[in-house]
Scaffold this motif. Sequence first.
Motif, mmCIF file in Angstrom:
data_model
loop_
_atom_site.group_PDB
_atom_site.id
_atom_site.type_symbol
_atom_site.label_atom_id
_atom_site.label_comp_id
_atom_site.label_asym_id
_atom_site.label_seq_id
_atom_site.Cartn_x
_atom_site.Cartn_y
_atom_site.Cartn_z
ATOM 1 N N UNK A 151 0.836 -1.205 0.000
ATOM 2 C CA UNK A 151 0.000 0.000 0.000
ATOM 3 C C UNK A 151 0.868 1.250 0.000
ATOM 4 N N UNK A 152 1.940 1.233 0.788
ATOM 5 C CA UNK A 152 2.839 2.391 0.832
ATOM 6 C C UNK A 152 3.405 2.670 -0.546
ATOM 7 N N UNK A 153 3.876 1.631 -1.232
ATOM 8 C CA UNK A 153 4.486 1.851 -2.552
ATOM 9 C C UNK A 153 3.459 2.313 -3.583
ATOM 10 N N UNK A 154 2.248 1.773 -3.496
ATOM 11 C CA UNK A 154 1.209 2.221 -4.416
ATOM 12 C C UNK A 154 0.850 3.685 -4.170
ATOM 13 N N UNK A 155 0.745 4.067 -2.918
ATOM 14 C CA UNK A 155 0.371 5.440 -2.590
ATOM 15 C C UNK A 155 1.487 6.426 -2.907
ATOM 16 N N UNK A 156 2.741 5.986 -2.785
ATOM 17 C CA UNK A 156 3.843 6.871 -3.181
ATOM 18 C C UNK A 156 3.754 7.223 -4.663
ATOM 19 N N UNK A 157 3.203 6.326 -5.468
ATOM 20 C CA UNK A 157 3.087 6.573 -6.906
ATOM 21 C C UNK A 157 1.935 7.509 -7.252
ATOM 22 N N UNK A 199 0.539 9.791 -4.495
ATOM 23 C CA UNK A 199 0.546 10.934 -3.583
ATOM 24 C C UNK A 199 1.942 11.444 -3.263
ATOM 25 N N UNK A 200 2.959 10.668 -3.589
ATOM 26 C CA UNK A 200 4.321 11.088 -3.294
ATOM 27 C C UNK A 200 4.522 11.301 -1.804
ATOM 28 N N UNK A 201 5.249 12.346 -1.459
ATOM 29 C CA UNK A 201 5.566 12.621 -0.065
ATOM 30 C C UNK A 201 4.354 13.093 0.728
ATOM 31 N N UNK A 202 3.248 13.377 0.057
ATOM 32 C CA UNK A 202 2.024 13.760 0.751
ATOM 33 C C UNK A 202 1.280 12.544 1.292
ATOM 34 N N UNK A 254 6.546 6.825 -11.532
ATOM 35 C CA UNK A 254 5.650 7.849 -10.993
ATOM 36 C C UNK A 254 6.049 8.226 -9.572
ATOM 37 N N UNK A 255 6.389 7.226 -8.776
ATOM 38 C CA UNK A 255 6.785 7.502 -7.395
ATOM 39 C C UNK A 255 8.050 8.346 -7.352
ATOM 40 N N UNK A 256 9.027 8.014 -8.196
ATOM 41 C CA UNK A 256 10.280 8.762 -8.220
ATOM 42 C C UNK A 256 10.040 10.223 -8.571
ATOM 43 N N UNK A 257 9.169 10.469 -9.530
ATOM 44 C CA UNK A 257 8.874 11.842 -9.929
ATOM 45 C C UNK A 257 8.185 12.609 -8.811
ATOM 46 N N UNK A 258 7.210 11.987 -8.167
ATOM 47 C CA UNK A 258 6.475 12.663 -7.104
ATOM 48 C C UNK A 258 7.341 12.891 -5.869
ATOM 49 N N UNK A 259 8.179 11.908 -5.547
ATOM 50 C CA UNK A 259 9.070 12.071 -4.393
ATOM 51 C C UNK A 259 10.036 13.218 -4.633
ATOM 52 N N UNK A 277 9.808 20.091 0.320
ATOM 53 C CA UNK A 277 8.832 20.318 1.388
ATOM 54 C C UNK A 277 8.965 19.287 2.511
ATOM 55 N N UNK A 278 9.316 18.065 2.132
ATOM 56 C CA UNK A 278 9.419 16.969 3.114
ATOM 57 C C UNK A 278 10.862 16.474 3.156
ATOM 58 N N UNK A 279 11.755 17.317 3.601
ATOM 59 C CA UNK A 279 13.181 16.996 3.529
ATOM 60 C C UNK A 279 13.552 15.786 4.375
ATOM 61 N N UNK A 280 13.071 15.741 5.610
ATOM 62 C CA UNK A 280 13.448 14.643 6.491
ATOM 63 C C UNK A 280 12.923 13.315 5.974
ATOM 64 N N UNK A 281 11.664 13.288 5.534
ATOM 65 C CA UNK A 281 11.099 12.057 4.987
ATOM 66 C C UNK A 281 11.826 11.638 3.716
ATOM 67 N N UNK A 282 12.164 12.624 2.868
ATOM 68 C CA UNK A 282 12.874 12.305 1.622
ATOM 69 C C UNK A 282 14.253 11.738 1.922
#
Length: 212
Positions: free
Chosen positions: A21-27, A29-32, A105-110, A116-121
């Motif tokens: 689910x995390x990987x699907x959502x990263x594609x 929603x990205x870091x959001x 898609x995930x790579x582009x969104x991340x 904005x999300x430096x620590x998470x990135x």
Amino acid sequence: MHPEPLQYAPAEARDQRVFDAVRELLATQGMHLSMDAVAAHVGCSKQTLYSRYGSKRELLSLAMRQHVSIAAAPLASGDERPLRGILLDFALRYLENRNQPRSRQAAQLIASGAQEFREEARALYHSSADALREQLAEWMRTEMARGRVIHDDPHFMAEMLISMIAGQDFERQRFHAPHRDDPKVRRRWAEFAVDAFLRAFPAPPAGIPGTR
């Protein structure tokens, strides 16, 4: 048929559903990506996720590390196959994964949300790209001890090999330019990269100190 509720699923299957689910959502929603979204995706409460994984950052790291362990599966310790076959399997798996639409898609969104999300990135980088480099470096260190690769800096070697495998193809994708979207074409590139790497770091001649 409804999926089994998360709290009643076996631990391994439960983790796999959450990580998928995390990987699907990263594609999408990205870091959001939020814990609420993950909980809704797998059918559990947000409190269940916090109780099991600690925080969003920890969950992201765990999901990425599990993904890296799959990508690094060809680097099994004690594999007696020729190095070319092992590294070619690794290269092809790496390229196949990076060329999946969800991965692109995930790579582009991340990347777009990293400011904005430096620590998470940063945590994502350490648990994905950096973790893969570490696993490859450890494998190279083992192969050096076995006398199958010339002694050098394993971390530099690992980074160099990954860079050679990736080439410029992901830059082409980023700018929507023609890229290696055919498995046969990717295999030809992977073979070229692996062969060039093995020419640069061959097995050391017998009798050199520090080798078998």
